[in-house]
Design a protein around this motif. Structure first.
Motif, mmCIF file in Angstrom:
data_model
loop_
_atom_site.group_PDB
_atom_site.id
_atom_site.type_symbol
_atom_site.label_atom_id
_atom_site.label_comp_id
_atom_site.label_asym_id
_atom_site.label_seq_id
_atom_site.Cartn_x
_atom_site.Cartn_y
_atom_site.Cartn_z
ATOM 1 N N SER A 60 27.174 0.487 20.592
ATOM 2 C CA SER A 60 27.258 0.417 19.127
ATOM 3 C C SER A 60 28.592 -0.185 18.716
ATOM 4 O O SER A 60 29.635 0.146 19.285
ATOM 5 N N GLU A 199 22.441 -3.965 12.070
ATOM 6 C CA GLU A 199 22.065 -3.003 11.021
ATOM 7 C C GLU A 199 20.539 -2.879 10.912
ATOM 8 O O GLU A 199 19.972 -3.037 9.821
ATOM 9 N N CYS A 201 18.454 -0.540 10.725
ATOM 10 C CA CYS A 201 17.842 0.576 9.982
ATOM 11 C C CYS A 201 18.372 0.715 8.563
ATOM 12 O O CYS A 201 17.961 1.627 7.842
ATOM 13 N N SER A 202 19.277 -0.156 8.148
ATOM 14 C CA SER A 202 19.939 0.045 6.857
ATOM 15 C C SER A 202 18.987 -0.068 5.674
ATOM 16 O O SER A 202 19.243 0.508 4.616
ATOM 17 N N PRO A 206 14.380 7.438 6.138
ATOM 18 C CA PRO A 206 14.741 8.261 7.299
ATOM 19 C C PRO A 206 13.669 8.333 8.382
ATOM 20 O O PRO A 206 13.985 8.316 9.575
ATOM 21 N N THR A 209 13.674 5.082 10.210
ATOM 22 C CA THR A 209 14.911 5.013 10.992
ATOM 23 C C THR A 209 14.774 5.808 12.284
ATOM 24 O O THR A 209 15.170 5.337 13.364
ATOM 25 N N GLU A 213 15.117 4.414 16.120
ATOM 26 C CA GLU A 213 16.066 5.008 17.059
ATOM 27 C C GLU A 213 15.351 5.471 18.330
ATOM 28 O O GLU A 213 15.852 5.268 19.444
ATOM 29 N N THR A 229 26.204 -0.965 13.338
ATOM 30 C CA THR A 229 25.775 0.063 12.402
ATOM 31 C C THR A 229 26.967 0.604 11.624
ATOM 32 O O THR A 229 28.080 0.690 12.148
ATOM 33 N N HIS A 230 26.705 0.952 10.361
ATOM 34 C CA HIS A 230 27.696 1.669 9.560
ATOM 35 C C HIS A 230 27.422 3.176 9.578
ATOM 36 O O HIS A 230 28.170 3.949 8.987
ATOM 37 N N ASN A 231 26.349 3.566 10.242
ATOM 38 C CA ASN A 231 25.928 4.961 10.274
ATOM 39 C C ASN A 231 26.537 5.643 11.497
ATOM 40 O O ASN A 231 26.094 5.432 12.631
ATOM 41 N N GLN A 233 26.426 8.729 12.420
ATOM 42 C CA GLN A 233 25.496 9.636 13.082
ATOM 43 C C GLN A 233 24.546 8.863 13.982
ATOM 44 O O GLN A 233 24.204 9.308 15.082
ATOM 45 N N GLN A 234 24.126 7.690 13.528
ATOM 46 C CA GLN A 234 23.237 6.874 14.345
ATOM 47 C C GLN A 234 23.928 6.406 15.620
ATOM 48 O O GLN A 234 23.355 6.482 16.714
#
Length: 277
Positions: A60, A199, A201-202, A206, A209, A213, A229-231, A233-234
């Motif tokens: 990531s 990105e 899933c952006s 949910p 997503t 994942e 990713t900016h997530n 948690q992801q």
């Protein structure tokens, strides 16, 4: 039915390796960057990137907007060639082969290195023709072989059961999550070894997503995957390795568990904990 020239079953979910296993020096390198710099005209977007991405692992790339994550991904499969003024220096090797040289077959490189974008981008064609598009372009197959590859790819992407009765319907009628999985099926149909996801899933809800994942974890057994990713948690959920970038530099790279729980740099800790970025 004769199986396609690749594994024809959906892979069972696999567990992430431990931090110790992830750091095993025996891991084979898929993508190597050494002193890699990149520019858009006079603007230097990447500064002396040194990075070794392990084969058949998920890496990531995290960091604030504009830090160079997507630029780096687009250089790996030479998409930046289409941008006027874009240039790069240094070393970029994919499975030990130079990916930057002037004699590189860029079309062949992009067959080896697939990419999935932030917004699903199915072609205004049928579901079948979307998956078959790259196969027809790159491979010589019979009609029966093409059908087998399309089915295999949709199975691999976890979409076959949902679309097998409407393959001739427009792909634009699929939901957003289904369209993104279709784009993944289209990318893997030509037999790449590396899968880049910018990105992915952006733009998804949910539930979709979570499906993407789960799919990444399944595909990881067969492909080297890089995800922007900016997530946070992801990144923590799906990646084996994490790279934190800021202002075009690579601040930190290591096993995901170490980067999130024991970051070596204050800048990394500040970003992960939300104090910056």
């Amino acid at each position: 039915m004769k199986p396609p020239p690749r594994e024809a079953q959906i892979l069972a979910p696999v567990s992430r390796p431990s931090a110790e296993e992830s750091q095993d020096s025996a891991l084979e390198t898929a993508i190597q960057l050494k002193d890699f710099d990149a520019w858009y005209g006079d603007f230097q977007a990447l500064h002396s990137i040194n990075l070794a991405m392990p084969k058949k692992r998920i890496t990531s790339f995290i960091g604030p907007s504009g830090c160079g994550k997507s630029t780096l991904l687009r250089w790996i499969n030479r998409m930046n060639d289409t941008i006027a003024g874009a240039r790069a220096t240094g070393t970029l090797e994919i499975h030990g082969k130079d990916a930057l040289g002037p004699k590189v077959d860029v079309v062949g490189l992009r067959q080896q290195v697939g990419i999935v974008f932030q917004k699903p981008n199915p072609f205004p064609k049928s579901i079948f023709d979307n998956v078959a598009y790259g196969v027809r372009l790159h491979l010589k197959t019979s009609k029966a072989e093409l059908q087998e590859i399309v089915e295999w790819s949709l199975q691999k992407a976890g979409l076959w059961e949902e679309v097998k009765d409407r393959l001739n319907k427009s792909a634009l009628g699929l939901s957003g999550g289904q369209q993104q999985r279709l784009c993944i099926a289209r990318a893997i149909a030509v037999g790449p070894e590396v899968l880049l996801m910018d990105e992915p899933c952006s733009a998804l809800d949910p539930r979709s997503t979570a499906a993407i994942e789960d799919l990444m974890l399944e595909l990881r057994k067969s492909y080297t995957i890089a995800i922007v990713t900016h997530n946070m948690q992801q990144a923590a959920r799906v990646s084996d390795f994490t790279a934190y970038m800021y202002l075009g530099t690579l601040v930190e790279f290591g096993a995901t568990e170490d980067v999130f729980k024991r970051p070596r740099h204050t800048e990394t800790e500040d970003y992960i904990t939300g104090r910056f970025g």
